[in-house]
Design an enzyme around this catalytic site. Structure first.
Site, PDB file in Angstrom:
ATOM      1  N   PRO A  80     -14.165   1.038  18.794  1.00  0.00           N
ATOM      2  CA  PRO A  80     -14.472   2.460  18.752  1.00  0.00           C
ATOM      3  C   PRO A  80     -15.422   2.933  19.853  1.00  0.00           C
ATOM      4  CG  PRO A  80     -15.551   1.299  16.951  1.00  0.00           C
ATOM      5  CD  PRO A  80     -14.573   0.346  17.564  1.00  0.00           C
ATOM      6  N   ASN A  81     -15.097   4.100  20.348  1.00  0.00           N
ATOM      7  CA  ASN A  81     -15.900   4.832  21.346  1.00  0.00           C
ATOM      8  C   ASN A  81     -15.819   4.260  22.754  1.00  0.00           C
ATOM      9  OD1 ASN A  81     -16.985   6.779  19.437  1.00  0.00           O
ATOM     10  ND2 ASN A  81     -18.131   5.051  18.595  1.00  0.00           N
ATOM     11  N   ARG A 118     -19.820   8.179  28.153  1.00  0.00           N
ATOM     12  CA  ARG A 118     -20.675   7.884  27.013  1.00  0.00           C
ATOM     13  C   ARG A 118     -21.932   7.144  27.453  1.00  0.00           C
ATOM     14  NH1 ARG A 118     -19.507   2.736  23.094  1.00  0.00           N
ATOM     15  NH2 ARG A 118     -21.133   3.215  21.585  1.00  0.00           N
ATOM     16  N   TYR A 134     -23.947   2.128  29.338  1.00  0.00           N
ATOM     17  CA  TYR A 134     -22.617   1.549  29.517  1.00  0.00           C
ATOM     18  C   TYR A 134     -22.024   1.748  30.913  1.00  0.00           C
ATOM     19  CZ  TYR A 134     -22.929   1.240  24.440  1.00  0.00           C
ATOM     20  OH  TYR A 134     -23.337   0.951  23.159  1.00  0.00           O
ATOM     21  N   ASN A 154     -13.945  -6.658  22.455  1.00  0.00           N
ATOM     22  CA  ASN A 154     -15.185  -5.906  22.283  1.00  0.00           C
ATOM     23  C   ASN A 154     -14.970  -5.003  21.076  1.00  0.00           C
ATOM     24  OD1 ASN A 154     -17.479  -4.396  22.316  1.00  0.00           O
ATOM     25  ND2 ASN A 154     -17.393  -3.867  24.501  1.00  0.00           N
ATOM     26  N   ALA A 207     -18.940  -1.015  17.717  1.00  0.00           N
ATOM     27  CA  ALA A 207     -19.784  -0.882  16.516  1.00  0.00           C
ATOM     28  C   ALA A 207     -19.267  -1.721  15.339  1.00  0.00           C
ATOM     29  CB  ALA A 207     -19.879   0.586  16.122  1.00  0.00           C
ATOM     30  N   HIS A 232     -20.741  -5.152  14.198  1.00  0.00           N
ATOM     31  CA  HIS A 232     -21.924  -5.283  13.348  1.00  0.00           C
ATOM     32  C   HIS A 232     -21.650  -4.963  11.884  1.00  0.00           C
ATOM     33  CE1 HIS A 232     -23.458  -5.221  17.372  1.00  0.00           C
ATOM     34  NE2 HIS A 232     -23.186  -3.940  17.528  1.00  0.00           N
ATOM     35  N   ASP A 273     -12.715 -11.806   9.869  1.00  0.00           N
ATOM     36  CA  ASP A 273     -11.695 -12.646   9.225  1.00  0.00           C
ATOM     37  C   ASP A 273     -10.436 -12.724  10.081  1.00  0.00           C
ATOM     38  OD1 ASP A 273     -13.289 -13.215   7.060  1.00  0.00           O
ATOM     39  OD2 ASP A 273     -12.254 -11.874   5.660  1.00  0.00           O
ATOM     40  N   GLU A 312     -15.622 -12.993  22.494  1.00  0.00           N
ATOM     41  CA  GLU A 312     -16.308 -11.733  22.142  1.00  0.00           C
ATOM     42  C   GLU A 312     -17.094 -11.260  23.359  1.00  0.00           C
ATOM     43  OE1 GLU A 312     -19.129 -12.272  18.968  1.00  0.00           O
ATOM     44  OE2 GLU A 312     -19.946 -10.244  19.175  1.00  0.00           O
ATOM     45  N   HIS A 314     -19.577  -7.953  25.075  1.00  0.00           N
ATOM     46  CA  HIS A 314     -20.285  -6.674  24.977  1.00  0.00           C
ATOM     47  C   HIS A 314     -20.775  -6.300  26.357  1.00  0.00           C
ATOM     48  CE1 HIS A 314     -20.063  -6.758  20.664  1.00  0.00           C
ATOM     49  NE2 HIS A 314     -20.401  -8.036  20.727  1.00  0.00           N
ATOM     50  N   ILE A 315     -20.739  -5.022  26.621  1.00  0.00           N
ATOM     51  CA  ILE A 315     -21.189  -4.511  27.920  1.00  0.00           C
ATOM     52  C   ILE A 315     -22.715  -4.604  28.005  1.00  0.00           C
ATOM     53  CG2 ILE A 315     -21.294  -2.410  29.342  1.00  0.00           C
ATOM     54  CD1 ILE A 315     -18.589  -1.630  27.807  1.00  0.00           C
ATOM     55  N   SER A 316     -23.365  -4.176  26.945  1.00  0.00           N
ATOM     56  CA  SER A 316     -24.835  -4.198  26.915  1.00  0.00           C
ATOM     57  C   SER A 316     -25.319  -5.507  26.299  1.00  0.00           C
ATOM     58  CB  SER A 316     -25.346  -3.013  26.083  1.00  0.00           C
ATOM     59  OG  SER A 316     -24.903  -3.119  24.736  1.00  0.00           O
ATOM     60  N   ARG A 340     -31.502  -4.469  22.007  1.00  0.00           N
ATOM     61  CA  ARG A 340     -31.341  -3.120  21.453  1.00  0.00           C
ATOM     62  C   ARG A 340     -31.759  -3.135  19.966  1.00  0.00           C
ATOM     63  NH1 ARG A 340     -25.655  -0.886  23.087  1.00  0.00           N
ATOM     64  NH2 ARG A 340     -26.712   1.058  22.512  1.00  0.00           N
ATOM     65  N   ARG A 344     -27.866  -4.241  15.822  1.00  0.00           N
ATOM     66  CA  ARG A 344     -26.909  -4.768  16.807  1.00  0.00           C
ATOM     67  C   ARG A 344     -27.076  -6.271  17.023  1.00  0.00           C
ATOM     68  NH1 ARG A 344     -24.779   0.092  19.038  1.00  0.00           N
ATOM     69  NH2 ARG A 344     -26.361   1.704  19.062  1.00  0.00           N
TER      70      ARG A 344
HETATM   71  C1  DQA Z   1     -21.104  -2.613  22.533  1.00  0.00           C
HETATM   72  C2  DQA Z   1     -22.404  -2.776  21.764  1.00  0.00           C
HETATM   73  C3  DQA Z   1     -22.279  -2.209  20.374  1.00  0.00           C
HETATM   74  O1  DQA Z   1     -23.504  -2.368  19.667  1.00  0.00           O
HETATM   75  C4  DQA Z   1     -21.960  -0.732  20.426  1.00  0.00           C
HETATM   76  O2  DQA Z   1     -21.764  -0.223  19.109  1.00  0.00           O
HETATM   77  C5  DQA Z   1     -20.801  -0.427  21.297  1.00  0.00           C
HETATM   78  C6  DQA Z   1     -20.622  -1.163  22.544  1.00  0.00           C
HETATM   79  C7  DQA Z   1     -21.221  -3.063  24.002  1.00  0.00           C
HETATM   80  O3  DQA Z   1     -20.183  -3.309  24.608  1.00  0.00           O
HETATM   81  O4  DQA Z   1     -22.333  -3.151  24.533  1.00  0.00           O
HETATM   82  O5  DQA Z   1     -20.050   0.507  21.039  1.00  0.00           O
HETATM   83  O6  DQA Z   1     -20.109  -3.426  21.917  1.00  0.00           O
END
Ligand code: DQA
Length: 137
Positions: free
Chosen positions: A9-10, A17, A22, A71, A74, A77, A84, A95, A97-99, A104, A108
């Protein structure tokens, strides 16, 4: 080699964003660059804001692809269902993550994905995806 990147998502809003977190590049643009650079790899990309669609895609790709780069954003978490699904499939999942989620907010710091993942790469900006891709080569 067939690899799919699955974004949660997002992440369709990358570039717009919270660019201070990001970055300023949209994912489609970054994905095109990856495809150009790794021409020998069959790279696919899927994004959804809907948890069940992400689970469906992991199940669909998870017995035929050579690798999944996930990725879950959200849902990382919160989602036992996605965790599963990662455990259920035979395709290895990395897995990303960008950040750096560990510098944070506390919520997270928990991932329902990591236990079933082959490995975790985070904090390198969009380059996290390329590092994950290289881990399959
Ligand atoms: C994220 C980190 C997550 O905590 C956050 O909800 C995201 C992006 C990242 O790529 O850093 O939407 O997965």
């Amino acid at each position: 080699m067939k690899i799919i990147i699955i974004n949660g998502p997002n992440l369709n809003l990358l570039g717009k964003r919270e660019p201070e977190v990001y970055g300023a590049t949209g994912f489609e643009e970054y994905f095109s660059q990856l495809q150009m650079k790794y021409k020998d790899i069959q790279l696919a990309y899927f994004q959804s804001n809907i948890e069940g669609e992400l689970i469906d895609k992991i199940q669909e790709a998870g017995f035929s692809y050579d690798g999944i780069i996930l990725n879950a954003a959200a849902y990382t978490h919160t989602s036992v269902g996605l965790g599963d699904a990662v455990k259920a499939v035979t395709t290895p999942v990395v897995e990303v993550h960008i950040s750096n989620t560990f510098n944070r907010e506390d919520f997270r710091h928990v991932s329902y994905i990591s236990a079933g993942a082959k490995g975790v790469i985070l904090g390198f900006g969009l380059q996290s995806y390329e590092l994950a891709l290289q881990s399959f080569l």
